[in-house]
Design an enzyme around this catalytic site. Sequence first.
Site, PDB file in Angstrom:
ATOM      1  N   CYS A 167      -1.493  -8.015   4.492  1.00  0.00           N
ATOM      2  CA  CYS A 167      -1.676  -6.657   3.954  1.00  0.00           C
ATOM      3  C   CYS A 167      -0.378  -5.890   4.188  1.00  0.00           C
ATOM      4  O   CYS A 167       0.671  -6.506   4.387  1.00  0.00           O
ATOM      5  CB  CYS A 167      -2.891  -5.972   4.589  1.00  0.00           C
ATOM      6  SG  CYS A 167      -2.784  -5.720   6.368  1.00  0.00           S
ATOM      7  N   ASN A 225      -0.599  -4.854   8.680  1.00  0.00           N
ATOM      8  CA  ASN A 225      -1.177  -5.861   9.589  1.00  0.00           C
ATOM      9  C   ASN A 225      -1.896  -5.225  10.778  1.00  0.00           C
ATOM     10  O   ASN A 225      -1.918  -5.765  11.882  1.00  0.00           O
ATOM     11  CB  ASN A 225      -0.111  -6.861  10.074  1.00  0.00           C
ATOM     12  CG  ASN A 225      -0.670  -8.119  10.745  1.00  0.00           C
ATOM     13  OD1 ASN A 225      -0.040  -8.694  11.632  1.00  0.00           O
ATOM     14  ND2 ASN A 225      -1.849  -8.550  10.358  1.00  0.00           N
ATOM     15  N   CYS A 246      -4.998  -3.210   9.815  1.00  0.00           N
ATOM     16  CA  CYS A 246      -6.352  -2.920   9.310  1.00  0.00           C
ATOM     17  C   CYS A 246      -6.948  -4.130   8.597  1.00  0.00           C
ATOM     18  O   CYS A 246      -7.767  -4.864   9.158  1.00  0.00           O
ATOM     19  CB  CYS A 246      -6.344  -1.714   8.372  1.00  0.00           C
ATOM     20  SG  CYS A 246      -5.815  -0.168   9.160  1.00  0.00           S
ATOM     21  N   ARG A 247      -6.540  -4.370   7.342  1.00  0.00           N
ATOM     22  CA  ARG A 247      -7.228  -5.365   6.516  1.00  0.00           C
ATOM     23  C   ARG A 247      -6.955  -6.808   6.919  1.00  0.00           C
ATOM     24  O   ARG A 247      -7.896  -7.593   7.085  1.00  0.00           O
ATOM     25  CB  ARG A 247      -6.860  -5.149   5.036  1.00  0.00           C
ATOM     26  CG  ARG A 247      -7.391  -3.849   4.473  1.00  0.00           C
ATOM     27  CD  ARG A 247      -6.712  -3.484   3.176  1.00  0.00           C
ATOM     28  NE  ARG A 247      -5.306  -3.147   3.370  1.00  0.00           N
ATOM     29  CZ  ARG A 247      -4.448  -2.851   2.410  1.00  0.00           C
ATOM     30  NH1 ARG A 247      -4.852  -2.880   1.157  1.00  0.00           N
ATOM     31  NH2 ARG A 247      -3.194  -2.524   2.684  1.00  0.00           N
ATOM     32  N   SER A 248      -5.673  -7.173   7.045  1.00  0.00           N
ATOM     33  CA  SER A 248      -5.406  -8.609   7.287  1.00  0.00           C
ATOM     34  C   SER A 248      -5.816  -9.076   8.686  1.00  0.00           C
ATOM     35  O   SER A 248      -6.312 -10.200   8.813  1.00  0.00           O
ATOM     36  CB  SER A 248      -3.960  -8.987   6.955  1.00  0.00           C
ATOM     37  OG  SER A 248      -3.025  -8.331   7.777  1.00  0.00           O
ATOM     38  N   ASP A 287      -6.795   0.017   0.642  1.00  0.00           N
ATOM     39  CA  ASP A 287      -6.167   0.417   1.894  1.00  0.00           C
ATOM     40  C   ASP A 287      -7.041   1.483   2.557  1.00  0.00           C
ATOM     41  O   ASP A 287      -7.205   2.575   2.003  1.00  0.00           O
ATOM     42  CB  ASP A 287      -4.782   0.973   1.558  1.00  0.00           C
ATOM     43  CG  ASP A 287      -4.003   1.386   2.784  1.00  0.00           C
ATOM     44  OD1 ASP A 287      -4.603   1.474   3.866  1.00  0.00           O
ATOM     45  OD2 ASP A 287      -2.797   1.632   2.642  1.00  0.00           O
TER      46      ASP A 287
HETATM   47  P1  4NP Z   1      -3.250  -2.282   6.454  1.00  0.00           P
HETATM   48  O1  4NP Z   1      -3.377  -0.677   6.507  1.00  0.00           O
HETATM   49  O2  4NP Z   1      -2.183  -2.591   5.419  1.00  0.00           O
HETATM   50  O3  4NP Z   1      -4.606  -2.723   5.999  1.00  0.00           O
HETATM   51  O4  4NP Z   1      -2.895  -2.730   7.848  1.00  0.00           O
HETATM   52  C1  4NP Z   1      -2.292   0.174   6.676  1.00  0.00           C
HETATM   53  C2  4NP Z   1      -1.656   0.252   7.889  1.00  0.00           C
HETATM   54  C3  4NP Z   1      -0.599   1.131   8.065  1.00  0.00           C
HETATM   55  C4  4NP Z   1      -0.184   1.930   7.005  1.00  0.00           C
HETATM   56  C5  4NP Z   1      -0.836   1.837   5.782  1.00  0.00           C
HETATM   57  C6  4NP Z   1      -1.877   0.957   5.617  1.00  0.00           C
HETATM   58  N1  4NP Z   1       0.881   2.848   7.187  1.00  0.00           N
HETATM   59  O5  4NP Z   1       1.169   3.598   6.255  1.00  0.00           O
HETATM   60  O6  4NP Z   1       1.514   2.853   8.266  1.00  0.00           O
END
Ligand code: 4NP
Length: 160
Positions: free
Chosen positions: A14, A17, A19-21, A131
């Site tokens: 993702c 790294n 939240c989703r992955s 997201d």
């Molecule tokens: P992820 O979520 O891609 O599912 O881990 C996010 C984590 C951090 C950010 C955006 C989405 N950020 O903008 O820092």
Amino acid sequence: MSSSVPPVRVLFVCLGNICRSPAAEIIFRKLVTDEGLADRYEIDSAGTIGHHEGSPPDPRMAESLRRQGFEISGRARRIREDDLSHFDLIVTMDESNLENVRNMDAEGLYHAKIRPLTSFCSEHDDPRVPDPYYGGQRGFDHVIELLKDGCRGILRETAG
Ligand code: 4NP
């Protein structure tokens, strides 16, 4: 490894790294463990940005996962060039991740193994795993539902 058969290597990707992955990694690892197939898989996750490198999963994602009985593990890392050759399946969450990982593969050598998680879903027809970072707790619960569906599909396709 107890057998000489090489494991199926699955990398979830993702943006951050956190939240989703990492949630996908946790969910898929529990699924293969519950099926008695843990030694047949190597499972990891990574982000396309290094901003959160070394961080544990986001507390809101951890909360949603714990409520469903999952144990939390993992530290964020950024995807590397050599992940493309090492892993058999590179599973992205949204169009942006897919494009970013494909762009790492300029010659297209690995395009066939870079695939969206939602392409493995059979119970949801969402076009992406959204997201959840800037939304509320329900967004995290929805992500988990999509990930469980997609992970079951990955297991069906790879367990052979
Ligand atoms: P992820 O979520 O891609 O599912 O881990 C996010 C984590 C951090 C950010 C955006 C989405 N950020 O903008 O820092």
